[in-house]
Enzyme design. Structure first.
Site, PDB file in Angstrom:
ATOM      1  N   GLU A  29       0.829  -1.206   0.000  1.00 44.71           N
ATOM      2  CA  GLU A  29       0.000   0.000   0.000  1.00 44.71           C
ATOM      3  C   GLU A  29       0.863   1.255   0.000  1.00 44.71           C
ATOM      4  OE1 GLU A  29      -1.389   1.739   3.676  1.00 44.71           O
ATOM      5  OE2 GLU A  29      -1.361  -0.267   4.569  1.00 44.71           O
ATOM      6  N   SER A 144     -14.327   0.165   9.236  1.00 44.40           N
ATOM      7  CA  SER A 144     -13.444   0.443   8.110  1.00 44.40           C
ATOM      8  C   SER A 144     -13.889  -0.270   6.838  1.00 44.40           C
ATOM      9  CB  SER A 144     -12.020   0.003   8.464  1.00 44.40           C
ATOM     10  OG  SER A 144     -11.177   0.072   7.341  1.00 44.40           O
ATOM     11  N   LYS A 163      -5.224  -2.725  13.836  1.00 50.74           N
ATOM     12  CA  LYS A 163      -4.581  -1.676  14.620  1.00 50.74           C
ATOM     13  C   LYS A 163      -5.113  -1.674  16.053  1.00 50.74           C
ATOM     14  CE  LYS A 163      -3.456   1.271  10.686  1.00 50.74           C
ATOM     15  NZ  LYS A 163      -4.027   0.455   9.591  1.00 50.74           N
TER      16      LYS A 163
END
Length: 312
Positions: A29, A144, A163
């Site tokens: 990414e 998300s 996370k």
């Protein structure tokens, strides 16, 4: 490659040759470069991850949107542009069409990177930590876009878990409900990004200990025509890990600050990670680098295991 993407995608010579030859490729990414790490650490880590993938005999393909073109594999100059230019959009899956139509610039998140990588034929993607269900989701419904992307994209995503700032039990529950297999690479517990596990470890679906095991499971997933991919969770190297109390104390304080300042939506995670870096005196940044580099190496091994033997 999806034929509809012709004219929208630009492959670096290295990545294009690797894909045509059936060699091992690992997608990376670009949001971690533009928004995830401070300068100059962002460019150092991006270059290091690519170098590690090459050392493990695979080809790195960092993905970004530049001037309305999907870049699969960045040059040094393009990587520096992503890491230093102003106005680089944090590009989730929903942002791709607008950026491409308006010839914009974007650093791709987990959801966008996984989707684009799968569309061009890349089977393995390495990141740090995935997004997930946010704390307080009962009030905000903040979940998300990474999660539905993982549930609908046929790719192996290698990460250090979700996370630490997220609601990890709720994130795992979402993944289970939507049929995403969660594999622990050398672990029975779901990694918590900066720590190998929470104080009360959350179990993964299945433990795997080799890249070949992951490749075999992914092969069966594709034969079954399952719509989603695999989530391979790799614990942060022990010497770089933080303690759970360090993380929890910092996150709780940062959440209060975020609420007081009205930080919401896609800005919450970077706000919390920056607060964590300040509260730990930069130790969390060292941990972040270690887990990113570790994930890149494991992803390269898995990609080689998936690739035809003659190209390994």
């Amino acid at each position: 490659m999806n034929e509809h993407l012709r004219g929208l995608v630009d492959f670096s010579p290295e990545v294009g040759e690797a894909l045509r030859g059936g060699r091992a490729v690992v997608a990376l990414e670009s949001t971690v470069i533009a928004h995830g790490l401070p300068r100059p650490l962002n460019l150092e880590v991006a270059a290091s991850m690519e170098a590690i993938v090459r050392e493990r005999r695979a080809v790195p393909a960092t993905i970004a949107i530049l001037d309305g073109t999907i870049k699969v594999g960045l040059s040094d100059a393009e990587r520096e542009r992503i890491g230093t230019a102003q106005g680089i959009t944090k590009a989730s899956l929903r942002d791709l069409a607008v950026l491409l139509a308006r010839r914009g610039n974007g650093a791709t998140t987990v959801s966008a990177t996984a989707y684009l990588a799968a569309q061009v034929g890349i089977k393995v993607f390495a990141t740090g930590g995935i997004g997930g269900v946010h704390r307080g989701w009962q009030d905000s419904m903040d979940i998300s876009a990474d999660l539905p992307a993982l549930a609908s994209t046929s790719i192996v995503t290698v990460c250090a878990g979700a996370k630490s700032v997220l609601d990890l039990p709720a994130t795992l529950e979402w993944l289970e409900t939507h049929g995403v297999p969660v594999l622990g690479f050398g672990t029975d517990a779901f990694p918590a990004f900066y720590t190998p596990a929470t104080d009360h470890p959350l179990p993964v679906d299945t433990r795997v200990d080799t890249a070949q095991e992951v490749a075999g499971i992914f092969s069966i997933c594709r034969r079954l025509d399952m719509p989603g991919g695999l989530l391979v969770c790799v614990p942060i190297p022990g010497e770089a890990a933080l303690t759970n109390s360090q993380v929890e104390d910092a996150v709780n304080n940062a959440l209060k600050d975020a609420a007081a300042q009205g930080v919401k939506g896609r800005d919450v995670t970077p706000f919390l990670l920056n607060a964590l870096a300040r509260s730990t005196g930069g130790i969390s940044l060292t941990a972040n680098r270690a887990l990113l580099e570790n994930d890149a190496g494991v992803a390269a091994d898995i990609s080689r295991a998936i690739s035809p033997p003659q190209f390994v």
